[in-house]
Design a protein around this motif. Structure first.
Motif, PDB file in Angstrom:
ATOM      1  N   UNK A 324      20.530  20.383  70.493  1.00 11.07           N
ATOM      2  CA  UNK A 324      19.862  20.375  69.199  1.00 11.07           C
ATOM      3  C   UNK A 324      20.736  21.045  68.148  1.00 11.07           C
ATOM      4  N   UNK A 325      21.313  22.184  68.527  1.00 13.52           N
ATOM      5  CA  UNK A 325      22.153  22.909  67.579  1.00 13.52           C
ATOM      6  C   UNK A 325      23.357  22.061  67.180  1.00 13.52           C
ATOM      7  N   UNK A 326      24.039  21.484  68.159  1.00 20.89           N
ATOM      8  CA  UNK A 326      25.234  20.705  67.806  1.00 20.89           C
ATOM      9  C   UNK A 326      24.848  19.522  66.918  1.00 20.89           C
ATOM     10  N   UNK A 327      23.676  18.938  67.171  1.00 24.98           N
ATOM     11  CA  UNK A 327      23.266  17.806  66.332  1.00 24.98           C
ATOM     12  C   UNK A 327      22.996  18.260  64.907  1.00 24.98           C
ATOM     13  N   UNK A 328      22.388  19.442  64.772  1.00 24.96           N
ATOM     14  CA  UNK A 328      22.141  19.935  63.421  1.00 24.96           C
ATOM     15  C   UNK A 328      23.463  20.236  62.726  1.00 24.96           C
ATOM     16  N   UNK A 363      24.833   6.185  49.287  1.00 28.06           N
ATOM     17  CA  UNK A 363      24.695   7.648  49.303  1.00 28.06           C
ATOM     18  C   UNK A 363      23.230   8.027  49.465  1.00 28.06           C
ATOM     19  N   UNK A 364      22.376   7.352  48.713  1.00 31.19           N
ATOM     20  CA  UNK A 364      20.963   7.725  48.729  1.00 31.19           C
ATOM     21  C   UNK A 364      20.313   7.365  50.063  1.00 31.19           C
ATOM     22  N   UNK A 365      20.524   6.128  50.507  1.00 33.82           N
ATOM     23  CA  UNK A 365      19.850   5.688  51.734  1.00 33.82           C
ATOM     24  C   UNK A 365      20.393   6.438  52.945  1.00 33.82           C
ATOM     25  N   UNK A 366      21.707   6.661  52.962  1.00 36.73           N
ATOM     26  CA  UNK A 366      22.261   7.360  54.120  1.00 36.73           C
ATOM     27  C   UNK A 366      21.738   8.786  54.169  1.00 36.73           C
ATOM     28  N   UNK A 367      21.557   9.411  53.009  1.00 34.88           N
ATOM     29  CA  UNK A 367      21.010  10.766  53.021  1.00 34.88           C
ATOM     30  C   UNK A 367      19.604  10.765  53.612  1.00 34.88           C
ATOM     31  N   UNK A 368      18.801   9.782  53.253  1.00 29.14           N
ATOM     32  CA  UNK A 368      17.453   9.722  53.850  1.00 29.14           C
ATOM     33  C   UNK A 368      17.565   9.589  55.364  1.00 29.14           C
ATOM     34  N   UNK A 369      18.393   8.642  55.801  1.00 34.60           N
ATOM     35  CA  UNK A 369      18.552   8.443  57.249  1.00 34.60           C
ATOM     36  C   UNK A 369      19.102   9.681  57.925  1.00 34.60           C
ATOM     37  N   UNK A 370      20.030  10.349  57.262  1.00 35.42           N
ATOM     38  CA  UNK A 370      20.605  11.554  57.865  1.00 35.42           C
ATOM     39  C   UNK A 370      19.576  12.654  57.987  1.00 35.42           C
ATOM     40  N   UNK A 371      18.731  12.786  56.981  1.00 38.99           N
ATOM     41  CA  UNK A 371      17.726  13.846  57.030  1.00 38.99           C
ATOM     42  C   UNK A 371      16.709  13.563  58.132  1.00 38.99           C
ATOM     43  N   UNK A 372      16.287  12.318  58.281  1.00 36.57           N
ATOM     44  CA  UNK A 372      15.376  12.048  59.410  1.00 36.57           C
ATOM     45  C   UNK A 372      16.111  12.292  60.718  1.00 36.57           C
ATOM     46  N   UNK A 373      17.429  12.042  60.741  1.00 36.40           N
ATOM     47  CA  UNK A 373      18.211  12.372  61.942  1.00 36.40           C
ATOM     48  C   UNK A 373      18.115  13.855  62.243  1.00 36.40           C
ATOM     49  N   UNK A 374      18.218  14.674  61.208  1.00 38.08           N
ATOM     50  CA  UNK A 374      18.138  16.111  61.440  1.00 38.08           C
ATOM     51  C   UNK A 374      16.743  16.509  61.915  1.00 38.08           C
ATOM     52  N   UNK A 375      15.713  15.797  61.479  1.00 37.65           N
ATOM     53  CA  UNK A 375      14.383  16.157  62.000  1.00 37.65           C
ATOM     54  C   UNK A 375      14.296  15.907  63.512  1.00 37.65           C
ATOM     55  N   UNK A 376      15.083  14.962  64.022  1.00 35.75           N
ATOM     56  CA  UNK A 376      15.104  14.798  65.492  1.00 35.75           C
ATOM     57  C   UNK A 376      15.825  15.952  66.160  1.00 35.75           C
ATOM     58  N   UNK A 377      16.854  16.445  65.463  1.00 37.28           N
ATOM     59  CA  UNK A 377      17.633  17.521  66.061  1.00 37.28           C
ATOM     60  C   UNK A 377      16.806  18.800  66.141  1.00 37.28           C
TER      61      UNK A 377
END
Ligand code: HEA
Ligand code: HEA
Ligand code: CUA
Ligand SMILES: [Cu+2]
Lengths: 560, 325, 185
Positions: A324-328, A363-377
């Motif tokens: 989890x840490x490495x993913x964050x 930039x905008x869409x990838x940021x959304x996807x990245x943030x949901x990625x972090x919620x998994x982490x």
């Protein structure tokens, strides 16, 4: 002959391809430009197929207890959709752009191993055909794109779908590996004189890092596939729990590939954005060194996060917390990129071409996807959201909203170079806005479906409040996207036949590929301008203020 | 979020809301900067061909946002660790499970080892106490997920997992199998009935006793079903024979009879259940009859064959199965 | 760096990871099922395999000698050492074949248990790599006989001998992990 190689690679310019040589000239070609275009063209065809499959799925899901597709058909279609999307659309698009552009960007005549390059393409094509042949041969694979054991065992899967899947991916996997190897050698040994390694265009840099990522990442996939094939063909027991094998071992090996794979998909996209934004902001890329360095950081980190796809397996809290840490942590180098892109625009004079619109949307869409990625982490939230539509939303935000938008940006940007024709900006704006709106309609709402408890990979669902409505909205968005993609195809066809002629450097860009004619001659360059900085064409056009001079005095803080 | 009914579910849901707020802040920052750049730094006129100042970086800014992101990450990681413990408490080594949940293609088996009771597709648990579940699979990978109760957990044939559940509010909670497990993964729905402890105990006690069907009941001098309830039209005692004489017993078990197979769901007290086929249809005599005649039509791919029974046999069989309440 | 050499190094890197993954599977089963019943490393004939391994190891030396001969532009030396390498490799492969046929005669096969699955997969893939190397070295020998190598350097020989050393090192690892360590442990 002192420098004797087994199969000598061609050193002279390759013969020009003309109409009278017909079909054979394509089949036999080893020219990187032709192969690059073949990669891209083939991937676009696979995109249409995967999109068609997506539309079928969306029709089936548009209402509760729908019976448009049988469960078996749905399961085959979603599996092939995911497999195609990852292995036959996004990865080969990245490879295709790289193969077309890298030699041009570094002033080389061709890739280091042109023949190997051709081999890679044919492996990719035949691997893909093998996968699709399974539809005719009695059943496509039906176990999801990551094919967790033991559902792939003979006991639970009697058709040949899994076998076609495994052999097909093994072939494309080998093709991809040859591509990665070729990139590394090309970029490290064939740069034009004067071009230092840290002076290559950022796109080339990301492709170089991608090359290393590929050769480190494909072997685990190949190993997993080989073991699966031996299990199924020779009755071995790697992944069959009833006879001592382990279903979880498969997951470890597959995801050790699977996660770095998503960065194999995204790195070329990062590269494209880093080329397009500066040109249409009329400024150099902000913090080249940091963008280049964060690319390396991402690729190292990407090996250390794979088990975030296995948080529900029950592997123990300590193990999970580490991953989890490495993913964050991956958010840090990615954030560095995002901010550098924004500050590339900052203080510029922005030109909103279609290519630029796609890049900004990225930039905008990838940021959304990245943030949901972090919620998994954040592991406990993954325990709720994993294997729900929330994951489907995340993966399309990064893969479609991110990578595919970047690819489109690159397509509009380099199309004039490759074809000598401009794409219509007017049609282009239509297709951009339709796809942007359609995309968000389709996938934003899927976050909520996931949070409401809808699992993924279901062909049908009970009539729970709002599920039908939200799914219907998602389906409507998908059809909007399909229409937008049709517009895009029309734009390409019209431009190819009657498009406005493109000059050699229609965007006033600064990297080497724009120094040659559009389309480039078979040997790529007649003369290569002197290279003293990262933007040789800027230096040429602005002798009063060249990059190599400026960096010496003004901005000491910027490492060069 | 998720409408939690358990402390575990609640701690995840609270964490998620915090994460979403942080995520929204990050997004708004990025979005705001992008929109500001678009408006402020757009090229004003098409003819403007002058170039802006060629700035290529700023190390201080780079360090600022690297450190900033790192701080946010740290801020995320600490609650991650805390909530991992609170939402998925550690299980002592020697703890005995209260219920063993086994995933099958495509239905659920619930075993209560302490009471020696087995049932299927509808789980009962007491409210207000920790309830330890052991998760297994008899074939492929499944995953037990009831969003309102808390985390999901995979089920493997070769890797048993344990999960503490605790529900504070009585009610029926729905969930799904959350790991793709083959053709009918979509219809592998979960139902958890959380009831007060006393009710749970009496349910368990009833399950421990073999069901008695109507005619036998009369013989034993117990009151038959009240007249207000529309009784099934078949003869349960004859239905029992139909059940035992057909291949049903190769796969199903009903306690108190010779049927003890474990391939399909345990059918003891089937009449008490509200769903059939792991949630694909409601449990009523009509649906049950259709299910027995052709389960494939209702749930394509299901691992239960179709039966050609005479109308009378079918009526009796349905009566028998539904009569066990 | 010379591009063919760099290419070969990249290729070797992927191959190393590939073997690494197969080894991970082998070790995973060794540790998780703790030897268990059924055939395991104890059924292997360590002495014979160690003996045949010596041939493979010495072939690394002979191919190096071939390179040195080329450097001295000694054509006959090149031919001699290359042929020697092929012969040593073939002896090793026959040893492997012998071992396989013995095991199969004892009904230890890929489908027997996880040990069989991993053992045959690992040694099988290694054997395939040896075979591929032998074919390439035979071709080199053929070219040398045809007089195509003049020296003092040849990229082909250089690159193929890199590959051959790699195949050798893989065998050192496999021999240690599959055969030798169980002797001690
Ligand atoms: C295609 C490319 C791609 C990319 C780039 C990513 C990027 C990331 N992904 Fe994603 N992911 C997928 C493709 C991708 N993913 C796919 C296909 C799946 C599903 C597989 C399947 O099951 O089928 C998946 C699934 C997936 C999971 C498993 C979910 C599950 O099944 O339970 C996880 C878990 O951690 C995860 C995490 C991340 C993270 C942390 C990133 C990070 O790299 C994101 C980093 C980016 C940002 C964070 C945004 C920008 C940063 C800033 C603006 C700085 C400030 C930000 C913060 C402080 C938060 N992804
Ligand atoms: C990375 C690439 C990629 C791309 C581009 C897409 C694109 C799309 N995906 Fe995909 N998707 C995945 C990768 C991708 N997906 C993966 C990895 C999974 C997980 C699979 C798994 O669980 O195993 C998945 C799963 C997935 C699901 C979940 C399935 C399930 O869990 O049951 C859904 C559901 O809505 C979906 C929808 C869509 C839609 C609507 C698009 C649209 O964006 C498509 C838009 C494009 C078009 C509509 C094309 C236009 C077509 C025409 C104009 C028709 C003309 C055609 C011909 C002439 C042939 N996808
Ligand atoms: Cu069981 Cu999905
Ligand atoms: Cu991942």
């Amino acid at each position: 002959m002192s420098d004797f190689t087994l199969v000598p690679e061609p050193t002279a310019p390759l013969p020009k391809i003309t109409e009278q040589e017909g079909l054979l000239s394509w089949v036999a070609s080893v020219d990187h430009k032709l192969l690059g275009l073949m990669y891209i063209g083939t991937s676009v065809i696979f995109l249409l197929l995967t999109g068609l499959e997506a539309l079928l799925m969306r029709i089936q899901l548009s209402s509760a207890r729908n019976t448009f597709l049988s469960p078996e058909t749905y399961n085959q279609i979603y599996t092939v959709h995911g497999t195609t999307g990852v292995f036959l659309v996004v990865v080969p698009l990245g490879l295709g752009f790289g193969i077309y552009l890298v030699p041009l960007q570094i002033g080389a005549r061709d890739m280091a191993f042109p023949r190997l390059n051709a081999l890679g393409y044919w492996m990719f094509l035949f691997g893909g055909l093998l996968l699709y042949y399974s539809f005719i041969a009695g059943g496509a694979p039906n176990m999801g794109w990551f094919a967790h054991a033991p559902l792939t065992a003979h006991a639970y899967n009697t058709t040949q779908g899994v076998d076609y899947w495994a052999f097909g991916l093994l072939m494309t996997g080998i093709g991809t590996t040859t591509g990665g190897l070729n990139f590394i050698v090309t970029i490290l040994t064939m740069r034009a004189t004067g071009m230092k390694l840290l002076q290559v265009p950022v796109f080339t840099w990301t492709i170089l890092v991608n090359g290393f990522l590929i050769i480190g990442t494909m072997p685990p996939l190949n190993a997993a596939l080989v073991m699966l094939i031996i299990d199924r063909q020779f009755g071995a027991h790697f992944f069959s729990p009833d006879s001592g094998g382990s279903s979880i071992l498969y997951q470890h090996i597959f995801w050790a590939f699977g996660h770095p794979e998503v960065y194999i998909m995204v790195l070329p996209a990062f590269g494209i954005i880093s080329e397009v934004l500066p040109v249409f902001s009329r400024k150099p890329l902000f913090g080249y060194i940091f963008v280049a360095g964060s690319t390396v950081a991402i690729s190292f980190l990407s090996y250390a996060v794979y088990a975030h796809h296995m948080f529900a397996v029950g592997l123990g809290h300590l193990f999970e917390a580490l991953f989890g840490l490495s993913s964050e942590l991956i958010a840090i180098p990615t954030g560095v990129k995002i901010f550098n892109w924004i500050f590339t625009m900052w203080g510029g004079k922005l030109r909103f071409t279609v290519s630029m619109l796609y890049a900004i949307a990225f930039i905008i869409l990838f940021t959304i996807g990245g943030i949901t990625g972090v919620t998994f982490a954040v592991i406990p939230t993954d325990w709720q959201t994993t294997d729900s539509y929330y994951v489907v939303a995340h993966l399309h935000y990064v893969a479609f909203g991110g990578i595919f938008f970047a690819i489109m940006s690159g397509f509009y940007y380099w199309f004039p170079k490759a074809t000598g024709r401009m794409l219509s900006e007017r049609l282009g704006k239509w297709n951009f806005w339709l796809i942007f709106i359609g995309f968000n309609i389709t996938f934003f709402i899927q976050h909520f479906l996931g949070l409401m408890g809808m699992p993924r990979r279901v062909y049908s669902y009970p009539d729970v409040a709002n599920w039908s409505l939200f799914n219907l909205i998602s389906t409507i968005g998908a059809f909007m996207m399909a229409f937008a993609i049709l517009l895009f195809l029309i734009n390409v066809v019209i431009s190819l036949t009657r498009g406005e002629r493109a000059s050699d450097n229609p965007w006033d860009a600064w990297t080497l590929e724009w120094a040659t004619s559009s389309p480039p001659p078979i040997e790529n360059f007649h003369t290569i301008p002197p290279i003293r900085s990262r933007r040789p064409l800027w230096d040429l056009a602005h002798p009063e203020d060249p990059d190599w001079n400026r960096s010496h005095k003004a901005e000491r803080s910027v490492p060069q | 979020m998720f409408d939690p009914v358990s402390p575990q579910g609640k701690s995840i849901s609270d964490l998620f809301i915090i994460i979403l707020l942080i995520g929204a802040a990050v997004f708004l920052l990025v979005f705001g900067l992008v929109v500001y750049s678009i408006i402020r730094f757009r090229r004003r006129t098409v003819t403007d061909t002058g170039e802006p100042r060629q700035i290529s970086g700023n190390t201080k800014l780079e360090l600022t946002w690297t450190a900033g992101t790192a701080l946010v990450i740290l801020g995320l990681f600490i609650p991650t660790l805390l909530v991992m413990e609170s939402s998925d408490p550690a299980v002592p080594k020697d703890a005995q499970p209260d219920v063993v949940i086994v995933g099958h293609q495509w239905w659920w088996e619930y075993r209560y080892p302490k009471a020696n009771v087995t049932t299927a597709n509808e789980m009962y648990m007491p409210t207000g106490t920790k309830f330890l579940a052991r998760l297994e699979s008899s074939d492929v990978q499944h995953d037990f997920w009831v969003p309102q109760i808390g985390r999901k957990m995979d089920m493997y044939p070769d890797h048993p997992n344990q999960l503490y559940m605790r529900v504070d509010q009585p009610g029926t909670y729905r969930g799904n199998c959350a790991e793709y497990c083959g053709t009918q993964h979509a219809w592998m729905l979960i139902r958890v009935n959380a009831v007060p402890q006393a009710e749970f105990d009496s349910w368990l006690q009833q399950q421990q006793k073999p069901p008695v069907v109507a005619l036998e009941q009369a013989a034993q001098g117990v009151n038959a079903a009240p007249a207000t309830q529309n009784p099934p039209t078949g003869d349960p005692a004859k239905g029992k024979q139909v059940f035992l004489n057909n291949t049903c017993i190769n796969c199903h078990a009903i306690s108190g009879t010779t049927a003890v197979a474990k391939v399909g769901p345990n059918l003891t007290y089937l009449g008490k259940r509200s769903i059939l086929g792991a949630g694909i249809i409601d449990n009523n005599p009509r649906n049950l009859a259709e299910w027995i005649l052709n389960a494939q039509k209702i749930k394509p791919g299901v691992l239960m064959p179709a039966y050609q029974l005479s109308a009378e046999d079918l009526r009796n069989l349905v009566a028998f199965l539904e009569e066990q309440k | 760096m010379e591009k063919n050499r760099l290419g070969m190094l990249c290729f070797i890197a992927t191959e190393a990871i590939f073997f690494g993954m197969l080894l991970v599977a082998y070790l995973y089963f060794r540790f998780s099922s703790n030897g268990g019943p059924g055939p395991g490393p104890k059924n292997l004939d360590v002495a014979t395999t160690a003996f045949f391994s010596l041939f493979l190891f010495s072939s690394s030396f002979t191919i190096w000698q071939a390179e040195r001969a080329l450097h001295r532009q000694n054509r006959n030396g090149v031919i001699l050492w290359l042929v020697a390498t092929v012969v040593l490799g073939v002896i090793f492969l026959s040893g492997q074949g012998l071992e396989w046929s013995k095991l199969i005669a004892e009904d230890i096969t890929v489908s027997r248990n996880t040990f069989g699955s991993t053992f045959f997969t690992l040694t099988g893939f290694h054997g395939l790599h040896v075979l591929a190397g032998l074919i390439m070295i035979s071709m080199l020998a053929g070219f040398a006989i045809a007089g195509w190598f003049k020296g003092p350097k040849s990229v082909a020989l250089d690159v193929i001998s890199l590959y051959w050393h790699f195949v050798d090192i893989v065998w050192v690892v496999l021999l240690t992990i599959i055969y030798l360590i169980p002797l001690v442990a």
